[in-house]
Design a protein around this motif. Structure first.
Motif, PDB file in Angstrom:
ATOM      1  N   MET A   1       0.670  -1.327  -0.014  1.00  0.00           N
ATOM      2  CA  MET A   1       0.192   0.108   0.018  1.00  0.00           C
ATOM      3  C   MET A   1       0.972   1.129  -0.018  1.00  0.00           C
ATOM      4  N   GLY A   2       0.483   2.263  -0.806  1.00  0.00           N
ATOM      5  CA  GLY A   2       1.198   3.437  -0.877  1.00  0.00           C
ATOM      6  C   GLY A   2       1.127   4.413   0.410  1.00  0.00           C
ATOM      7  N   LYS A   3       2.161   5.084   0.597  1.00  0.00           N
ATOM      8  CA  LYS A   3       2.444   5.953   1.770  1.00  0.00           C
ATOM      9  C   LYS A   3       0.968   7.035   1.764  1.00  0.00           C
ATOM     10  N   ASP A   4       0.318   7.154   0.806  1.00  0.00           N
ATOM     11  CA  ASP A   4      -0.759   7.994   0.749  1.00  0.00           C
ATOM     12  C   ASP A   4      -2.069   7.496   1.279  1.00  0.00           C
ATOM     13  N   ARG A   5      -1.863   6.092   1.679  1.00  0.00           N
ATOM     14  CA  ARG A   5      -3.180   5.492   2.259  1.00  0.00           C
ATOM     15  C   ARG A   5      -3.536   5.865   3.663  1.00  0.00           C
ATOM     16  N   ILE A   6      -4.791   6.162   4.122  1.00  0.00           N
ATOM     17  CA  ILE A   6      -5.275   6.645   5.132  1.00  0.00           C
ATOM     18  C   ILE A   6      -5.910   5.839   6.132  1.00  0.00           C
ATOM     19  N   TYR A   7      -5.432   5.537   7.304  1.00  0.00           N
ATOM     20  CA  TYR A   7      -6.071   4.785   8.149  1.00  0.00           C
ATOM     21  C   TYR A   7      -7.156   5.327   8.946  1.00  0.00           C
ATOM     22  N   VAL A   8      -8.473   5.274   8.973  1.00  0.00           N
ATOM     23  CA  VAL A   8      -9.489   5.690   9.816  1.00  0.00           C
ATOM     24  C   VAL A   8      -9.897   4.626  11.027  1.00  0.00           C
ATOM     25  N   LYS A  37      -8.567   4.822  -0.897  1.00  0.00           N
ATOM     26  CA  LYS A  37      -7.491   5.419  -0.234  1.00  0.00           C
ATOM     27  C   LYS A  37      -7.279   5.043   1.273  1.00  0.00           C
ATOM     28  N   THR A  38      -8.477   4.634   1.891  1.00  0.00           N
ATOM     29  CA  THR A  38      -8.545   4.290   3.144  1.00  0.00           C
ATOM     30  C   THR A  38      -8.709   2.916   3.709  1.00  0.00           C
ATOM     31  N   THR A  39      -8.260   2.675   4.857  1.00  0.00           N
ATOM     32  CA  THR A  39      -8.124   1.403   5.461  1.00  0.00           C
ATOM     33  C   THR A  39      -9.218   1.809   6.790  1.00  0.00           C
ATOM     34  N   LEU A  40     -10.203   1.013   7.146  1.00  0.00           N
ATOM     35  CA  LEU A  40     -11.034   1.381   8.220  1.00  0.00           C
ATOM     36  C   LEU A  40     -10.830   0.488   9.135  1.00  0.00           C
ATOM     37  N   LEU A  41     -10.680   0.682  10.523  1.00  0.00           N
ATOM     38  CA  LEU A  41     -10.165   0.201  11.874  1.00  0.00           C
ATOM     39  C   LEU A  41     -11.218   0.378  12.745  1.00  0.00           C
ATOM     40  N   ALA A  77       0.526   0.422   9.460  1.00  0.00           N
ATOM     41  CA  ALA A  77       1.750   0.438   8.774  1.00  0.00           C
ATOM     42  C   ALA A  77       2.557   1.712   8.986  1.00  0.00           C
ATOM     43  N   ASP A  78       3.775   1.344   9.331  1.00  0.00           N
ATOM     44  CA  ASP A  78       4.621   2.686   9.398  1.00  0.00           C
ATOM     45  C   ASP A  78       4.440   3.592   8.118  1.00  0.00           C
ATOM     46  N   GLY A  79       4.477   4.881   8.609  1.00  0.00           N
ATOM     47  CA  GLY A  79       4.428   5.896   7.558  1.00  0.00           C
ATOM     48  C   GLY A  79       3.246   6.300   7.148  1.00  0.00           C
ATOM     49  N   HIS A  80       2.323   5.811   7.725  1.00  0.00           N
ATOM     50  CA  HIS A  80       0.780   6.085   7.314  1.00  0.00           C
ATOM     51  C   HIS A  80       0.411   6.832   8.213  1.00  0.00           C
ATOM     52  N   LYS A  81      -0.760   7.690   7.962  1.00  0.00           N
ATOM     53  CA  LYS A  81      -1.441   8.880   8.873  1.00  0.00           C
ATOM     54  C   LYS A  81      -2.709   8.177   9.227  1.00  0.00           C
ATOM     55  N   VAL A  82      -2.976   8.753  10.451  1.00  0.00           N
ATOM     56  CA  VAL A  82      -4.433   8.160  11.239  1.00  0.00           C
ATOM     57  C   VAL A  82      -5.163   9.372  11.102  1.00  0.00           C
ATOM     58  N   SER A 107       6.980  10.626  20.318  1.00  0.00           N
ATOM     59  CA  SER A 107       6.680  11.624  19.104  1.00  0.00           C
ATOM     60  C   SER A 107       6.331  10.323  18.001  1.00  0.00           C
ATOM     61  N   TYR A 108       7.026   9.388  18.095  1.00  0.00           N
ATOM     62  CA  TYR A 108       6.089   8.326  17.092  1.00  0.00           C
ATOM     63  C   TYR A 108       4.939   8.227  17.105  1.00  0.00           C
ATOM     64  N   ASP A 109       4.372   7.902  18.249  1.00  0.00           N
ATOM     65  CA  ASP A 109       2.764   7.976  18.212  1.00  0.00           C
ATOM     66  C   ASP A 109       2.160   9.134  17.933  1.00  0.00           C
ATOM     67  N   LEU A 110       2.659  10.356  18.279  1.00  0.00           N
ATOM     68  CA  LEU A 110       2.046  11.586  17.939  1.00  0.00           C
ATOM     69  C   LEU A 110       2.126  11.788  16.526  1.00  0.00           C
ATOM     70  N   SER A 111       3.312  11.455  16.132  1.00  0.00           N
ATOM     71  CA  SER A 111       3.473  11.843  14.554  1.00  0.00           C
ATOM     72  C   SER A 111       2.708  11.282  13.451  1.00  0.00           C
ATOM     73  N   ARG A 112       2.054   9.995  14.037  1.00  0.00           N
ATOM     74  CA  ARG A 112       1.055   9.381  13.222  1.00  0.00           C
ATOM     75  C   ARG A 112      -0.154   9.969  13.076  1.00  0.00           C
ATOM     76  N   ILE A 113      -0.836  10.569  14.056  1.00  0.00           N
ATOM     77  CA  ILE A 113      -2.287  11.017  14.329  1.00  0.00           C
ATOM     78  C   ILE A 113      -2.227  12.297  13.269  1.00  0.00           C
ATOM     79  N   SER A 114      -3.141  12.327  12.339  1.00  0.00           N
ATOM     80  CA  SER A 114      -3.275  13.435  11.303  1.00  0.00           C
ATOM     81  C   SER A 114      -4.408  14.220  11.764  1.00  0.00           C
ATOM     82  N   HIS A 115      -5.298  13.512  12.304  1.00  0.00           N
ATOM     83  CA  HIS A 115      -6.717  14.188  12.621  1.00  0.00           C
ATOM     84  C   HIS A 115      -7.421  13.431  13.836  1.00  0.00           C
TER      85      HIS A 115
END
Length: 138
Positions: A1-8, A37-41, A77-82, A107-115
């Motif tokens: 999956m590309g890095k532009d994938r968004i995890y909701v 573009k989204t993975t729903l969890l 996955a690493d590098g993806h926004k949540v 910072s790793y946990d915080l950097s992943r949260i986009s919204h």
């Protein structure tokens, strides 16, 4: 999956379950601009109306927030926004998770949260002070 994938990640509220989000999930899955573009969890946790066994422990907000961190590290996955999408008590859980990560320098946990999107979350200063999320007035 590309890095532009968004995890909701959906976080339900008090006396609820991941089923709360079925209409939101359907809306995202049927939207052609979002579905690919989204993975729903769903982050679920115990929130019973009552305890049927007195030996059963209901987890604290801190326990649930810690479990949310573990859930995100294991399922995103690493590098993806949540995007965290919460309802009611789920918003409190998310805020505690973020507050603890900030206090602990995670910072790793915080950097992943986009919204963070919170529906009907009790955000009064008194409610948050009781949870140690805001400082008491002096």
């Amino acid at each position: 999956m590309g890095k532009d994938r968004i995890y909701v990640v959906f976080i339900h509220g008090l006396f609820s379950s991941p089923k709360t989000w079925k209409h939101f999930e359907w809306t995202i899955r049927t939207d052609p601009d979002l579905s690919d573009k989204t993975t729903l969890l769903h982050f679920g946790y115990s929130s019973p109306f009552f305890i049927t066994r007195f030996s059963r422990k209901i987890p604290t907000f801190n326990d649930i927030a810690d479990n949310l961190g573990s859930f995100l590290r294991s399922n995103v996955a690493d590098g993806h926004k949540v995007f965290l999408v919460t309802h009611s008590q789920g918003g409190i859980v998310a805020q505690i998770f973020l507050s603890k990560a900030l206090r602990n320098g995670a910072s790793y946990d915080l950097s992943r949260i986009s919204h963070l999107l919170m529906y009907a979350c009790p955000n009064t200063p008194a409610a948050l002070r009781d949870l140690d999320l805001v400082e008491a007035e002096t």
